[in-house]
Design a protein around this motif. Structure first.
Motif, PDB file in Angstrom:
ATOM      1  N   SER A  91       0.833  -1.203   0.000  1.00 17.82           N
ATOM      2  CA  SER A  91       0.000   0.000   0.000  1.00 17.82           C
ATOM      3  C   SER A  91       0.869   1.255   0.000  1.00 17.82           C
ATOM      4  O   SER A  91       1.808   1.372   0.784  1.00 17.82           O
ATOM      5  N   THR A  92       0.522   2.181  -0.893  1.00 20.50           N
ATOM      6  CA  THR A  92       1.253   3.440  -1.015  1.00 20.50           C
ATOM      7  C   THR A  92       0.266   4.590  -0.880  1.00 20.50           C
ATOM      8  O   THR A  92      -0.829   4.550  -1.441  1.00 20.50           O
ATOM      9  N   VAL A  93       0.658   5.608  -0.130  1.00 16.92           N
ATOM     10  CA  VAL A  93      -0.201   6.759   0.145  1.00 16.92           C
ATOM     11  C   VAL A  93       0.391   8.009  -0.499  1.00 16.92           C
ATOM     12  O   VAL A  93       1.609   8.229  -0.443  1.00 16.92           O
ATOM     13  N   TYR A  94      -0.484   8.798  -1.108  1.00 18.03           N
ATOM     14  CA  TYR A  94      -0.106  10.052  -1.761  1.00 18.03           C
ATOM     15  C   TYR A  94      -0.860  11.188  -1.086  1.00 18.03           C
ATOM     16  O   TYR A  94      -2.086  11.118  -0.911  1.00 18.03           O
ATOM     17  N   ILE A 123      -4.762   6.459  -2.080  1.00 18.63           N
ATOM     18  CA  ILE A 123      -4.202   5.194  -1.599  1.00 18.63           C
ATOM     19  C   ILE A 123      -4.198   4.206  -2.747  1.00 18.63           C
ATOM     20  O   ILE A 123      -5.217   4.012  -3.426  1.00 18.63           O
ATOM     21  N   SER A 124      -3.053   3.580  -2.969  1.00 15.87           N
ATOM     22  CA  SER A 124      -2.922   2.551  -3.999  1.00 15.87           C
ATOM     23  C   SER A 124      -2.477   1.253  -3.336  1.00 15.87           C
ATOM     24  O   SER A 124      -1.466   1.233  -2.631  1.00 15.87           O
ATOM     25  N   ALA A 173       8.582  11.650  -4.675  1.00 14.33           N
ATOM     26  CA  ALA A 173       7.265  11.971  -5.236  1.00 14.33           C
ATOM     27  C   ALA A 173       7.069  11.359  -6.614  1.00 14.33           C
ATOM     28  O   ALA A 173       5.966  10.906  -6.957  1.00 14.33           O
ATOM     29  N   GLU A 174       8.137  11.306  -7.413  1.00 16.32           N
ATOM     30  CA  GLU A 174       7.998  10.765  -8.778  1.00 16.32           C
ATOM     31  C   GLU A 174       7.735   9.259  -8.787  1.00 16.32           C
ATOM     32  O   GLU A 174       7.299   8.706  -9.810  1.00 16.32           O
ATOM     33  N   GLU A 175       7.967   8.581  -7.659  1.00 19.04           N
ATOM     34  CA  GLU A 175       7.684   7.141  -7.609  1.00 19.04           C
ATOM     35  C   GLU A 175       6.187   6.847  -7.620  1.00 19.04           C
ATOM     36  O   GLU A 175       5.778   5.710  -7.841  1.00 19.04           O
ATOM     37  N   TRP A 176       5.354   7.855  -7.370  1.00 14.51           N
ATOM     38  CA  TRP A 176       3.911   7.640  -7.394  1.00 14.51           C
ATOM     39  C   TRP A 176       3.430   7.150  -8.761  1.00 14.51           C
ATOM     40  O   TRP A 176       2.431   6.445  -8.851  1.00 14.51           O
ATOM     41  N   GLN A 177       4.144   7.496  -9.818  1.00 15.16           N
ATOM     42  CA  GLN A 177       3.732   7.069 -11.157  1.00 15.16           C
ATOM     43  C   GLN A 177       3.697   5.549 -11.282  1.00 15.16           C
ATOM     44  O   GLN A 177       2.999   5.014 -12.144  1.00 15.16           O
TER      45      GLN A 177
END
Length: 361
Positions: A42-45, A53-54, A199-203
């Motif tokens: 799980s990753t949070v932005y 949330i992804s 931040a760019e890892e959100w892609q």
């Protein structure tokens, strides 16, 4: 980098409602403090306008002393987006050198536990049995999160408030929940370890790109799929889903031993780029669209995993949900919160390939 927010009890309850079903996909909950255990799929932005949330099904570790909780969820993706200001937060401040964007991995099972414990300390319903959504269709239509939170002054007069922030605990970055009583009689603190990302890892955690659905059908909450799927799962590992844009959906099992069909009708067809202007061309297009059909072959465990929210979310949390069917590609379950502008969460469920001969049978 800085993130700090203020939440009332209603905000914590809403966040808990959304996190519970998503956390069941990922597993997690490991007691290990090793950095590799942080995240659990799980990753949070965070940015000034939204919390996203992804999550990936089956990506987490073991929970509750080793019992797996993500069985059957492998391959499922879930993406949630919640409005920040005047939505999930009463107040919030976010600062970073990446245009005020912060991204981090977090174990949602640990976060869920912290939210539930915070609700219990505030006298909320985090530890109570929540009424299932399919008993609350009228409530979901009429209840409004904002109507119960009419003004900031009302929030501030609440006897409890929660500060959620990013901070270091024992040298480790954590998402902290600090709940306090206005008269100072109670203070509860929780810290959930996180791993800060660029931040760019959100892609790499964006929702899957899918083709335009062949069939999209909107369900009201008084017509749940989960109870039917749960019974079918005990009979067959595979469920066939037949949908048509005339507002009908059929769940079926076909095997040598048994043949079962469950019918849903009078559903609401949804189409991309709908135009309400009535012309002869539009009428003809509507007629052609109503004849569109799609058949999907889905693992019953995966289908059930994407519908767990129907048994766990509180009354009034959800307005409606849409089933999107993309032939030989994906089944998408799109859930809209109540009110709709608060946000949504979406499940992406992989399907088995079906040849044209099988679909025409």
């Amino acid at each position: 980098m800085r993130f700090k927010s203020l939440l009332a009890a209603e905000h914590i309850q809403l966040l808990h409602n959304v996190i519970v079903p998503i956390s069941r996909l990922t597993g997690g909950g490991s007691s290990s403090s090793h950095s590799d255990s942080i995240g659990a799929g799980s990753t949070v932005y965070l940015d000034p306008t939204a919390l996203r949330i992804s999550s990936r099904g089956g990506a987490g570790s073991r929970v509750d002393g080793g019992a797996a909780r993500s069985e059957g969820a492998e391959g499922i993706a879930c993406f949630a987006e919640l409005m920040a200001l005047d939505g999930i937060f009463l107040e919030h401040k976010i600062e970073s050198i990446a245009d005020n964007v912060i991204v981090f991995d977090m174990d949602l099972v640990l976060f869920r536990t912290a939210l539930a414990a915070t609700l219990q300390s505030m006298g909320g319903g985090g530890g109570e049995k929540l009424a299932p959504l399919h008993n609350s269709g009228d409530d979901a239509k009429n209840a409004s999160f904002r109507s119960s939170l009419e003004s900031n002054s009302q929030f501030r007069s609440s006897s409890f408030f929660v500060v959620m922030k990013l901070a270091k605990r024992s040298g480790m970055p954590c998402l902290c929940l600090d709940a306090s009583c206005a008269n100072g009689t109670l203070d509860v603190h929780h810290a959930v370890p996180v791993r800060i990302l660029r931040a760019e890892e959100w892609q790499h955690h964006l929702p899957p790109i899918v083709n335009t659905p062949d069939v999209q059908l909107e369900f009201q909450l008084d017509r749940p799929l989960r109870p039917v799927i749960e019974r079918m799962k005990s009979i067959s590992p595979i469920i066939y889903v037949d949908g048509s844009m005339n507002g009908e959906l059929v769940l079926r099992i076909d095997s040598d031993a048994v043949s079962i069909r469950t019918y849903y009708d009078k559903l609401i067809p949804r189409a991309e780029g709908e135009d309400e202007t009535t012309t002869n061309d539009n009428v003809g297009e509507a007629e052609r669209r109503s004849k569109k059909k799609c058949t999907l072959k889905v693992d019953s465990k995966k289908l059930l995993a994407s519908l767990q929210w129907q048994s766990s979310m509180a009354r009034g949390s959800v307005g409606s949900y849409i089933i999107c069917m993309i032939e030989n590609e994906m089944m998408v379950v799109h859930v809209m919160l109540n009110p709709e502008e608060l946000g949504f969460f979406t499940y992406y469920v992989p399907v088995h390939y079906l040849s044209r001969d099988v679909m025409d049978c």
